[in-house]
Design a protein around this motif. Structure first.
Motif, PDB file in Angstrom:
ATOM      1  N   ASN A   1       0.788  -1.244   0.000  1.00 49.17           N
ATOM      2  CA  ASN A   1       0.000   0.000   0.000  1.00 49.17           C
ATOM      3  C   ASN A   1       0.814   1.286   0.000  1.00 49.17           C
ATOM      4  N   SER A   2       2.122   1.189  -0.043  1.00 49.52           N
ATOM      5  CA  SER A   2       2.951   2.401  -0.037  1.00 49.52           C
ATOM      6  C   SER A   2       4.384   2.040  -0.391  1.00 49.52           C
ATOM      7  N   GLY A   3       5.175   3.090  -0.604  1.00 47.86           N
ATOM      8  CA  GLY A   3       6.575   2.872  -0.920  1.00 47.86           C
ATOM      9  C   GLY A   3       7.343   2.261   0.242  1.00 47.86           C
ATOM     10  N   THR A   4       7.113   2.804   1.423  1.00 47.10           N
ATOM     11  CA  THR A   4       7.860   2.290   2.566  1.00 47.10           C
ATOM     12  C   THR A   4       7.558   0.814   2.798  1.00 47.10           C
ATOM     13  N   GLU A   5       6.302   0.418   2.583  1.00 42.84           N
ATOM     14  CA  GLU A   5       5.956  -1.003   2.743  1.00 42.84           C
ATOM     15  C   GLU A   5       6.621  -1.872   1.678  1.00 42.84           C
ATOM     16  N   ALA A   6       6.756  -1.328   0.474  1.00 42.83           N
ATOM     17  CA  ALA A   6       7.434  -2.091  -0.584  1.00 42.83           C
ATOM     18  C   ALA A   6       8.885  -2.358  -0.179  1.00 42.83           C
ATOM     19  N   ASN A   7       9.511  -1.351   0.467  1.00 38.87           N
ATOM     20  CA  ASN A   7      10.886  -1.545   0.930  1.00 38.87           C
ATOM     21  C   ASN A   7      10.955  -2.436   2.164  1.00 38.87           C
ATOM     22  N   GLU A   8       9.974  -2.337   3.064  1.00 35.34           N
ATOM     23  CA  GLU A   8       9.920  -3.274   4.199  1.00 35.34           C
ATOM     24  C   GLU A   8       9.904  -4.709   3.684  1.00 35.34           C
TER      25      GLU A   8
ATOM     26  N   ALA B   1      20.416   8.577   1.496  1.00 31.39           N
ATOM     27  CA  ALA B   1      19.318   7.760   0.958  1.00 31.39           C
ATOM     28  C   ALA B   1      17.997   8.086   1.630  1.00 31.39           C
ATOM     29  N   PHE B   2      16.927   7.950   0.860  1.00 34.42           N
ATOM     30  CA  PHE B   2      15.579   7.977   1.440  1.00 34.42           C
ATOM     31  C   PHE B   2      14.842   6.728   0.982  1.00 34.42           C
ATOM     32  N   HIS B   3      14.449   5.880   1.948  1.00 33.85           N
ATOM     33  CA  HIS B   3      13.729   4.655   1.592  1.00 33.85           C
ATOM     34  C   HIS B   3      12.390   4.538   2.303  1.00 33.85           C
ATOM     35  N   GLY B   4      11.996   5.542   3.080  1.00 29.40           N
ATOM     36  CA  GLY B   4      10.691   5.491   3.727  1.00 29.40           C
ATOM     37  C   GLY B   4      10.789   5.677   5.229  1.00 29.40           C
ATOM     38  N   ARG B   5       9.633   5.636   5.912  1.00 31.30           N
ATOM     39  CA  ARG B   5       9.569   6.085   7.299  1.00 31.30           C
ATOM     40  C   ARG B   5       9.043   5.058   8.292  1.00 31.30           C
TER      41      ARG B   5
ATOM     42  N   LEU C   1      19.746   0.696  -3.031  1.00 29.27           N
ATOM     43  CA  LEU C   1      20.151   1.944  -3.686  1.00 29.27           C
ATOM     44  C   LEU C   1      18.995   2.556  -4.466  1.00 29.27           C
ATOM     45  N   GLU C   2      18.944   3.877  -4.494  1.00 27.80           N
ATOM     46  CA  GLU C   2      18.106   4.577  -5.464  1.00 27.80           C
ATOM     47  C   GLU C   2      18.981   4.842  -6.694  1.00 27.80           C
ATOM     48  N   PRO C   3      18.501   4.553  -7.909  1.00 26.44           N
ATOM     49  CA  PRO C   3      19.307   4.836  -9.107  1.00 26.44           C
ATOM     50  C   PRO C   3      19.609   6.329  -9.253  1.00 26.44           C
TER      51      PRO C   3
ATOM     52  N   LEU D   1      16.935  -2.286  -5.873  1.00 26.72           N
ATOM     53  CA  LEU D   1      16.863  -0.916  -6.378  1.00 26.72           C
ATOM     54  C   LEU D   1      15.518  -0.318  -5.990  1.00 26.72           C
ATOM     55  N   ASP D   2      15.584   0.787  -5.285  1.00 26.72           N
ATOM     56  CA  ASP D   2      14.393   1.525  -4.895  1.00 26.72           C
ATOM     57  C   ASP D   2      14.049   2.479  -6.036  1.00 26.72           C
ATOM     58  N   GLU D   3      13.069   2.053  -6.851  1.00 30.13           N
ATOM     59  CA  GLU D   3      12.608   2.887  -7.979  1.00 30.13           C
ATOM     60  C   GLU D   3      11.232   3.469  -7.668  1.00 30.13           C
ATOM     61  N   ILE D   4      11.030   3.767  -6.405  1.00 29.16           N
ATOM     62  CA  ILE D   4       9.752   4.328  -5.975  1.00 29.16           C
ATOM     63  C   ILE D   4       9.532   5.683  -6.635  1.00 29.16           C
ATOM     64  N   GLN D   5      10.602   6.436  -6.786  1.00 26.22           N
ATOM     65  CA  GLN D   5      10.500   7.743  -7.442  1.00 26.22           C
ATOM     66  C   GLN D   5      10.962   7.707  -8.897  1.00 26.22           C
ATOM     67  N   THR D   6      11.985   6.887  -9.189  1.00 26.06           N
ATOM     68  CA  THR D   6      12.545   6.875 -10.552  1.00 26.06           C
ATOM     69  C   THR D   6      11.745   5.999 -11.505  1.00 26.06           C
TER      70      THR D   6
ATOM     71  N   ALA E   1       6.415   2.650  -6.355  1.00 31.20           N
ATOM     72  CA  ALA E   1       5.175   3.135  -5.712  1.00 31.20           C
ATOM     73  C   ALA E   1       4.837   4.472  -6.363  1.00 31.20           C
ATOM     74  N   LYS E   2       4.715   5.547  -5.564  1.00 28.39           N
ATOM     75  CA  LYS E   2       4.448   6.899  -6.060  1.00 28.39           C
ATOM     76  C   LYS E   2       3.449   6.893  -7.235  1.00 28.39           C
ATOM     77  N   GLY E   3       3.904   7.016  -8.481  1.00 30.06           N
ATOM     78  CA  GLY E   3       2.983   7.221  -9.587  1.00 30.06           C
ATOM     79  C   GLY E   3       2.349   5.976 -10.171  1.00 30.06           C
TER      80      GLY E   3
HETATM   81  C1  PLP Z   1       8.620   8.415  -1.533  1.00 28.57           C
HETATM   82  C2  PLP Z   1       9.724   7.446  -1.452  1.00 28.57           C
HETATM   83  C3  PLP Z   1       9.691   6.376  -0.547  1.00 28.57           C
HETATM   84  C4  PLP Z   1       8.579   6.190   0.452  1.00 28.57           C
HETATM   85  O1  PLP Z   1       7.327   5.991  -0.149  1.00 28.57           O
HETATM   86  P1  PLP Z   1       5.987   6.254   0.710  1.00 28.57           P
HETATM   87  O2  PLP Z   1       4.883   5.849  -0.226  1.00 28.57           O
HETATM   88  O3  PLP Z   1       5.968   7.697   1.093  1.00 28.57           O
HETATM   89  O4  PLP Z   1       6.062   5.372   1.898  1.00 28.57           O
HETATM   90  C5  PLP Z   1      10.743   5.495  -0.567  1.00 28.57           C
HETATM   91  N1  PLP Z   1      11.773   5.622  -1.422  1.00 28.57           N
HETATM   92  C6  PLP Z   1      11.832   6.620  -2.319  1.00 28.57           C
HETATM   93  C7  PLP Z   1      12.983   6.701  -3.259  1.00 28.57           C
HETATM   94  C8  PLP Z   1      10.812   7.574  -2.356  1.00 28.57           C
HETATM   95  O5  PLP Z   1      10.883   8.588  -3.223  1.00 28.57           O
END
Ligand code: PLP
Length: 380
Positions: free
Chosen positions: A95-102, A123-127, A175-177, A208-213, A237-239
């Protein structure tokens, strides 16, 4: 606690509706949304095909527990397996990016039987606590410790440091690309190739965290494709569902085969799945990633030309496709506020000195020109 409204806390903008690149506030002002509300609207706001798919699915069935196959979810899983890079055909939905990384973190530990994780500085991978343990910024981490241990941070982009940190006790490298939140810093192809090589050599999973890329943002469906590598796990995730809550963890067979027991009640909700399928179909039908590549390049070049011509206080314009960072010489928050209030252009921060553009991937050169003109006004 603050929501994301903090940027405009002096003058909040209450949004009432959206269409394409435009958001309209309650007082009728139209804004050009070049942040795409954190990259969540690759096809623009409320794209008709996605709205139709959601409406149709909602009328048919809002929800059923995940143990019953339901057409919308099955179709999305097949579609994701098809657009996934390489053989990442095992699909976990959440249901979210952070969960995908969990999920990626749990699967990598389970599949390798190892604990150690290597992540990058900035790095940012979620909260949530697991994803937060991979996130660099002290502000996000410090109030909530102790976080899960076993994470080593390496300087992003330093191939030797990465190679030295990864060994046969490493479960995963995350890693985020292109680092998004961290300031729009591209890793570079050679760095990603090194990450692929050292994980392969040691039996660690490359995540690879492609939540944003992901989903076309950088000009290809996935950023790893332009680097010519395939990870063991890719999260997005995101879009991916045009702003409805969906996280995706794409896994190689060897990860999925020994992923352990994981689950989530709402995972793969049929309405969200229908939104995601329509989003992916729209992205592919019109080759939207190619538009992101072309308009992104145009926008970066126009920005650089404007910086030179008008001697704007900008250190660097960087990024790929329509993921663009403009490093400014004064506070990014001030620039963002002026863009919003004076120019009706909504952009995003990426730290204190970077203005981040993540517009809908459907924008054209006319939209790009407006953004450049607005920046000249605000920075000039
Ligand atoms: C936004 C983001 C997340 C977290 O996604 P959420 O849906 O806010 O939990 C993780 N990694 C990257 C690279 C993001 O941009």
């Amino acid at each position: 606690m603050t929501g994301e409204g903090f940027v405009f806390s002096e003058k909040p903008i209450a949004i009432e509706s959206g269409s394409g690149v435009t958001l309209t506030s309650e007082d009728g002002t139209e804004y050009l949304d070049v942040g795409a509300s954190y990259a969540c609207t690759p096809l623009g706001h409320s794209p008709p095909a996605v709205v139709d798919a959601i409406t149709e699915q909602a009328e048919q069935l809002l929800y059923v527990q995940g143990s019953y196959p339901v057409a919308a979810r099955t179709a999305l899983q097949e579609q994701l397996a098809e657009v996934a890079p390489g053989e990442l055909s095992k699909v976990w939905l959440c249901n979210s990016g952070t969960e995908a990384n969990e999920a990626a973190l749990k699967f990598a530990r389970s599949a390798t039987g190892r604990e150690k994780i290597v992540a990058a500085q900035r790095a940012f991978h979620g909260r949530t606590l697991g994803a937060l343990s991979l996130t660099w910024k002290d502000d996000y981490r410090d109030p909530f410790g102790p976080l899960p241990g076993g994470v080593e941070f390496v300087p992003y982009g330093d191939e030797d440091a990465l190679a030295a940190a990864v060994d046969d006790e490493t479960a995963a490298v995350f890693l985020e690309p292109i680092q998004g939140e961290g300031g729009v810093h591209p890793a570079g192809d050679a760095y990603l190739q090194t990450a692929r090589d050292v994980t392969e050599e040691t039996g660690a999973a490359l995540v690879l965290d492609e939540i944003q890329t992901g989903v076309g943002r950088t000009g290809t469906m996935w950023a790893c494709q332009s680097a010519g590598i395939v990870p063991d796990v890719l999260t997005t995730a995101k879009g991916v569902a045009s702003g409805l809550p969906l996280g995706v963890t794409l896994c190689a067979d060897w990860i999925a085969a020994d992923a352990g027991n994981h689950g989530s009640t709402f995972a793969g909700n049929p309405v969200v799945a229908a939104a995601a399928s329509a989003t992916l179909t729209g992205l592919q039908a019109d080759d939207v990633p190619a538009n992101a590549a072309a308009v992104g390049e145009y926008l970066r070049e126009e920005l650089r030309a404007a910086v030179d011509e008008h001697d704007l206080p900008v250190r660097e314009v960087r990024g790929s496709g329509l993921m663009i960072g403009i490093e400014v010489k004064r506070g990014s928050m001030r620039v963002l506020r002026d863009l919003a209030i004076e120019q009706q252009v909504l952009a995003l921060p990426a730290g204190r000195s970077v203005v981040r553009l993540l517009p809908p991937l459907t924008i054209d050169e006319g939209h790009a020109d407006s953004v450049v003109d607005s920046l000249i006004e605000v920075l000039g």
